[in-house]
Design a protein around this motif. Structure first.
Motif, PDB file in Angstrom:
ATOM      1  N   ARG A  42      31.500 120.492 -68.071  1.00 29.33           N
ATOM      2  CA  ARG A  42      30.777 120.247 -69.313  1.00 29.33           C
ATOM      3  C   ARG A  42      29.839 119.057 -69.138  1.00 29.33           C
ATOM      4  N   PRO A  43      28.659 119.114 -69.740  1.00 29.49           N
ATOM      5  CA  PRO A  43      27.749 117.964 -69.625  1.00 29.49           C
ATOM      6  C   PRO A  43      28.316 116.747 -70.356  1.00 29.49           C
ATOM      7  N   LEU A  44      28.053 115.577 -69.806  1.00 24.20           N
ATOM      8  CA  LEU A  44      28.481 114.337 -70.460  1.00 24.20           C
ATOM      9  C   LEU A  44      27.568 114.057 -71.644  1.00 24.20           C
ATOM     10  N   PRO A  45      28.138 113.613 -72.769  1.00 20.94           N
ATOM     11  CA  PRO A  45      27.293 113.323 -73.934  1.00 20.94           C
ATOM     12  C   PRO A  45      26.439 112.081 -73.700  1.00 20.94           C
ATOM     13  N   LYS A  46      25.278 112.039 -74.319  1.00 28.49           N
ATOM     14  CA  LYS A  46      24.406 110.854 -74.256  1.00 28.49           C
ATOM     15  C   LYS A  46      24.927 109.844 -75.282  1.00 28.49           C
ATOM     16  N   LEU A  47      25.342 108.677 -74.818  1.00 26.77           N
ATOM     17  CA  LEU A  47      25.905 107.654 -75.685  1.00 26.77           C
ATOM     18  C   LEU A  47      25.012 106.427 -75.688  1.00 26.77           C
ATOM     19  N   GLU A  48      24.890 105.810 -76.835  1.00 26.48           N
ATOM     20  CA  GLU A  48      24.052 104.611 -76.953  1.00 26.48           C
ATOM     21  C   GLU A  48      24.813 103.336 -76.628  1.00 26.48           C
ATOM     22  N   ARG A  49      26.138 103.388 -76.723  1.00 31.62           N
ATOM     23  CA  ARG A  49      26.948 102.205 -76.439  1.00 31.62           C
ATOM     24  C   ARG A  49      28.257 102.629 -75.797  1.00 31.62           C
ATOM     25  N   PHE A  50      29.041 101.678 -75.370  1.00 31.73           N
ATOM     26  CA  PHE A  50      30.329 101.955 -74.736  1.00 31.73           C
ATOM     27  C   PHE A  50      31.210 102.747 -75.683  1.00 31.73           C
ATOM     28  N   SER A  51      31.802 103.830 -75.183  1.00 30.41           N
ATOM     29  CA  SER A  51      32.665 104.685 -75.997  1.00 30.41           C
ATOM     30  C   SER A  51      33.838 105.178 -75.171  1.00 30.41           C
TER      31      SER A  51
END
Length: 67
Positions: A42-51
């Motif tokens: 599965r593609p990794l989600p685009k995150l704006e900050r550490f999650s």
């Protein structure tokens, strides 16, 4: 000669490429090649900050099902 090349742990899904350079110092020759390969998953989600993703509590390292 056979050589194994480790990949990064979180290689993104899709088409990736590996550039190979080989040098023969005795013959003063070299060769270069680019090998493309498909990475599944599965593609990794685009995150704006550490999650933290997919947090689960397991009884054992080998468990597939969360508690």
């Amino acid at each position: 000669m056979k050589q194994t090349v480790p990949l990064i742990v979180h290689c993104p899904s899709g088409i990736s490429s590996l550039k190979l350079n080989v040098a023969d110092e005795f013959a003063s020759a070299s060769a270069e090649s680019v090998v493309e390969f498909r990475v599944g998953g599965r593609p990794l989600p685009k995150l704006e900050r550490f999650s933290i993703l997919n947090l689960r509590f397991l009884k054992d390292e080998a468990d597939r099902q969360a508690m």
